[in-house]
Design an enzyme around this catalytic site. Structure first.
Site, PDB file in Angstrom:
ATOM      1  N   ASP A 137       0.869  -1.174   0.000  1.00  0.00           N
ATOM      2  CA  ASP A 137       0.000   0.000   0.000  1.00  0.00           C
ATOM      3  C   ASP A 137       0.905   1.223   0.000  1.00  0.00           C
ATOM      4  O   ASP A 137       1.812   1.330   0.829  1.00  0.00           O
ATOM      5  CB  ASP A 137      -0.870  -0.010   1.268  1.00  0.00           C
ATOM      6  CG  ASP A 137      -2.261   0.517   1.012  1.00  0.00           C
ATOM      7  OD1 ASP A 137      -2.362   1.611   0.428  1.00  0.00           O
ATOM      8  OD2 ASP A 137      -3.237  -0.142   1.396  1.00  0.00           O
ATOM      9  N   ASP A 239      -3.131   4.690  -2.099  1.00  0.00           N
ATOM     10  CA  ASP A 239      -4.186   5.226  -1.233  1.00  0.00           C
ATOM     11  C   ASP A 239      -4.641   6.621  -1.684  1.00  0.00           C
ATOM     12  O   ASP A 239      -3.795   7.484  -1.952  1.00  0.00           O
ATOM     13  CB  ASP A 239      -3.601   5.327   0.193  1.00  0.00           C
ATOM     14  CG  ASP A 239      -4.651   5.603   1.230  1.00  0.00           C
ATOM     15  OD1 ASP A 239      -5.551   4.775   1.407  1.00  0.00           O
ATOM     16  OD2 ASP A 239      -4.573   6.686   1.875  1.00  0.00           O
ATOM     17  N   GLU A 293      -6.652   4.044  -5.508  1.00  0.00           N
ATOM     18  CA  GLU A 293      -7.943   4.237  -4.828  1.00  0.00           C
ATOM     19  C   GLU A 293      -8.461   5.620  -5.223  1.00  0.00           C
ATOM     20  O   GLU A 293      -7.738   6.608  -5.110  1.00  0.00           O
ATOM     21  CB  GLU A 293      -7.783   4.150  -3.319  1.00  0.00           C
ATOM     22  CG  GLU A 293      -9.127   4.167  -2.617  1.00  0.00           C
ATOM     23  CD  GLU A 293      -9.029   4.570  -1.149  1.00  0.00           C
ATOM     24  OE1 GLU A 293      -9.901   4.149  -0.370  1.00  0.00           O
ATOM     25  OE2 GLU A 293      -8.103   5.325  -0.778  1.00  0.00           O
ATOM     26  N   HIS A 365     -11.109  -3.158   3.947  1.00  0.00           N
ATOM     27  CA  HIS A 365     -10.994  -2.754   5.351  1.00  0.00           C
ATOM     28  C   HIS A 365     -11.770  -1.475   5.662  1.00  0.00           C
ATOM     29  O   HIS A 365     -11.814  -1.050   6.805  1.00  0.00           O
ATOM     30  CB  HIS A 365      -9.514  -2.552   5.681  1.00  0.00           C
ATOM     31  CG  HIS A 365      -8.929  -1.418   4.901  1.00  0.00           C
ATOM     32  ND1 HIS A 365      -8.791  -1.462   3.519  1.00  0.00           N
ATOM     33  CD2 HIS A 365      -8.501  -0.193   5.278  1.00  0.00           C
ATOM     34  CE1 HIS A 365      -8.304  -0.319   3.097  1.00  0.00           C
ATOM     35  NE2 HIS A 365      -8.106   0.472   4.145  1.00  0.00           N
ATOM     36  N   ASP A 366     -12.332  -0.837   4.631  1.00  0.00           N
ATOM     37  CA  ASP A 366     -13.042   0.430   4.840  1.00  0.00           C
ATOM     38  C   ASP A 366     -14.554   0.274   4.889  1.00  0.00           C
ATOM     39  O   ASP A 366     -15.259   1.280   5.013  1.00  0.00           O
ATOM     40  CB  ASP A 366     -12.710   1.404   3.699  1.00  0.00           C
ATOM     41  CG  ASP A 366     -11.327   2.000   3.857  1.00  0.00           C
ATOM     42  OD1 ASP A 366     -10.832   2.056   4.994  1.00  0.00           O
ATOM     43  OD2 ASP A 366     -10.734   2.392   2.839  1.00  0.00           O
TER      44      ASP A 366
HETATM   45  C1  NOJ Z   1      -8.229   5.159   2.314  1.00  0.00           C
HETATM   46  C2  NOJ Z   1      -7.894   3.972   3.138  1.00  0.00           C
HETATM   47  O1  NOJ Z   1      -8.398   2.832   2.510  1.00  0.00           O
HETATM   48  C3  NOJ Z   1      -8.487   4.215   4.496  1.00  0.00           C
HETATM   49  O2  NOJ Z   1      -8.416   3.072   5.309  1.00  0.00           O
HETATM   50  C4  NOJ Z   1      -7.777   5.366   5.120  1.00  0.00           C
HETATM   51  O3  NOJ Z   1      -8.387   5.656   6.350  1.00  0.00           O
HETATM   52  C5  NOJ Z   1      -7.822   6.608   4.233  1.00  0.00           C
HETATM   53  N1  NOJ Z   1      -7.559   6.299   2.864  1.00  0.00           N
HETATM   54  C6  NOJ Z   1      -6.790   7.575   4.666  1.00  0.00           C
HETATM   55  O4  NOJ Z   1      -5.528   7.055   4.398  1.00  0.00           O
END
Ligand code: NOJ
Length: 596
Positions: A137, A239, A293, A365-366
């Site tokens: 990541d 990210d 992302e 994970h989000d």
């Molecule tokens: C996206 C990530 O997937 C998330 O887990 C994170 O909190 C935010 N970006 C900030 O890095």
């Protein structure tokens, strides 16, 4: 740190027993079957399937209650058994964990909770020897406020790091530099006493945004990329990569939509392509894969990043498919709508067709667990398998998040104090404050990222086989019946279905490269789509209904001979009737006598 299973295993040579392997007769064979160790062959990345590891909750190998690289090493044969081709590690770097790894304090090391660089290298080599790629990541929109760059930057306006972050004076009358809110923690500006200025943090206060307009910062990023690529990693998941270029002058944002009011100005900024091209050049030197992302990105913008030979990203993690039961964020909950989900699926399929490549996912994970959101607890197995076929057989690379393949579900903790996620806590304490606490807690149950962060349930044994001691975070109490060991033995399990789906995709050029076409888009209970290539046609039929429904086939499938390639019920008693969440994958066969 104890040398638990990991080093022991290395001494005994590759392929020694892993916790999971010892419980199944099926895995050992796969573990021995080492493939090409080469990580960056000229493979077409479009063939790959990915497995995401959020290490803290994946598997504890050294017995301290926290997931680690020892645990990952032990489970590599399991991943091979599952049939994935690549691993994406959510951040495993040193971090104060204000945002569980997404606040990095050292980009070139491993968090001591998880192991060392040497152990990482062993995991990497072992993964490669099993034919799996490894992606890291790359979190470069922001660092931790405990990163040495930030500490230096705080010292004043004339040191080498002073311009590494986005510093501003306040406006007149003590007002903040602009009206932006952060995504995670109040306003997007925080006062720093030492420097006498505000710094920008689009996420939590402990995640100051880097100033990517500074060429030195971009050199640092390239240096970090090279560090990991030189070690042998195969690429990066990047990210919130579309946030790295901010609009010049940092103008005020929209006053409504509190959590994202600044987004139009901190997303897809004027220099984004320039910066991504610089990073792409490094990735290209190594043949590395880049997955960006990109929250709330329209398909047209996505194509700018992803299409053509000179693309700057290979794939993109879009957010549309995660909003079939909410408005933008899970915290603003709506009833699940299959039609909304289908619209999102098809929108991305059609828009990218022939131009770019989709990253297919339903969990990470989000987001809370998908069966708890889009499926059914009552029809847990059936809906878990239905969701699997619904997304995985589309055109794109499937991503599986740890525990998704065994149908893990959300947790409901008794109070907000039991939750750890900064975003959940902030939402609870900032929004809907007039609602009773119970209702707000219910919102957290529906929305919290912590539901995806409970320890993986490996066995029905103590601590779910995740660890030998009490895990760092709450286990879901359902581990006695939802666990990997039980599902490996059960041919009808969700895990075995994921495995079959991956296998089916791997063996079918049509499922990998074929075109996509959706049928009956207005149906509220069925999702039906076809993949086609060189005359071969494969139809995926998924019922999202709790009750039996009539099978509806596209007109030109009616009466045609077809073979059932995959189904989530053991037997079909009535060809024309779909049972709850029944899913079938058919291939059309040439009619007898036909010369086609
Ligand atoms: C996206 C990530 O997937 C998330 O887990 C994170 O909190 C935010 N970006 C900030 O890095």
């Amino acid at each position: 740190m104890s040398e638990f299973a990991f080093d022991e295993e290395i001494r005994q040579e590759e392929g020694a027993a892993s916790a999971i392997r010892s419980e199944t007769a099926e895995t050992p064979a796969v573990a021995e079957e080492a493939e090409s160790g080469s990580s960056r062959s000229a493979d077409d990345f479009r063939r790959l399937s990915f497995y995401q590891i959020w290490i803290r909750s994946f598997a504890d190998g050294n017995g301290d209650g926290i997931g680690d690289l020892y645990g990952v090493y032990d489970k590599l044969p399991y991943l091979k058994y599952l049939g994935v081709d690549a691993i994406w590690f959510s951040p495993i770097y040193p971090s104060p964990n204000a945002d569980y790894g997404y606040d990095i304090s050292d980009y070139k090391n491993i968090h001591p909770d998880y192991g060392t660089l040497d152990q990482f290298k062993r995991v990497l080599d072992k993964a490669h020897s099993l034919g799996m790629k490894v992606l890291m990541d790359l979190v470069i929109n922001h660092t931790s406020d405990e990163h040495p760059w930030f500490k230096e930057s705080c010292k004043g306006r004339d040191n080498p790091y002073s311009d590494y972050y986005i510093w501003r004076d306040g406006r007149k009358k003590g007002r903040l530099p602009n009206n932006w809110n952060s995504q995670f923690e109040g306003k997007a500006w925080e006062w720093n006493e030492e420097r006498g200025q505000y710094y920008l943090h689009v996420f939590a206060k402990k995640q100051p945004d880097l100033n990517m307009d500074n060429p030195r910062v971009r050199e640092e990023v390239k240096d970090i990329m090279r560090f990991w690529l030189d070690m042998g990693v195969d690429g990066f998941r990047e990210d919130v990569i579309t946030f790295i270029s901010k609009r010049e002058g940092l103008p005020n944002g929209l006053p409504f939509l509190p959590a994202i009011n600044g987004m139009p100005h901190y997303k897809d900024g004027p220099h984004i392509m320039e910066y991504l091209e610089e990073f792409r050049a490094v990735a290209r030197e190594y043949g590395a894969i880049q997955i960006g992302e990109a929250p709330y990105t329209p398909t047209k913008t996505a194509l700018r990043y992803m299409s053509g030979e000179d693309r700057v990203l290979d794939m993109m993690i879009q957010f549309d498919t995660m909003t079939a039961d909410c408005f933008m964020t899970e915290y603003v909950h709506l009833p699940f709508s299959l039609r909304r989900l289908k619209r999102a699926f098809s929108k991305w399929q059609y828009a990218l067709e022939g131009k770019a490549w989709n990253a297919l996912y339903l969990e990470n994970h989000d987001h809370p667990r998908v069966i708890s959101r889009y499926g059914s607890r009552l029809f847990w197995r059936e809906s878990g398998t239905c969701l699997c076929a619904a997304y995985m057989l589309q055109q794109g690379c499937p991503f599986i998040y740890q525990g998704q393949e065994i149908g893990m579900l959300n947790i409901h903790l008794p109070s907000i104090d039991h939750y750890l996620d900064v975003a959940s806590k902030n939402a609870y304490h900032s929004f809907h404050l007039k609602e009773p606490a119970k209702k707000r807690l219910r919102r957290i149950h529906l929305s919290s990222r912590d539901s995806a962060r409970t320890p993986v349930q490996w066995t029905a044994g103590r601590y779910a086989g995740f660890s030998k001691v009490r895990p760092w975070f709450y286990l879901n109490h359902n581990y006695k019946h939802i666990n990997a060991a039980a599902q490996i033995k059960d041919p009808a399990s969700i895990l075995r279905f994921y495995r079959r789906c991956l296998e089916l995709r791997k063996g079918s050029e049509t499922l990998i490269y074929g075109t996509y076409r959706e049928y009956f888009p207005k149906s509220r209970s069925h999702y039906v789509y076809e993949r086609a290539l060189n005359g071969e046609r494969i139809l995926v039929v998924c019922s999202f209904s709790h009750i039996p429904t009539l099978l509806r086939l596209p007109k030109d499938w009616i009466g045609k001979p077809k073979t059932l390639l995959l189904g989530n019920y053991a037997k079909i008693h009535d060809e024309d009737l779909l049972r709850p969440y029944e899913t079938r994958v058919y291939r059309m066969e040439a009619a007898a006598g036909s010369t086609d």
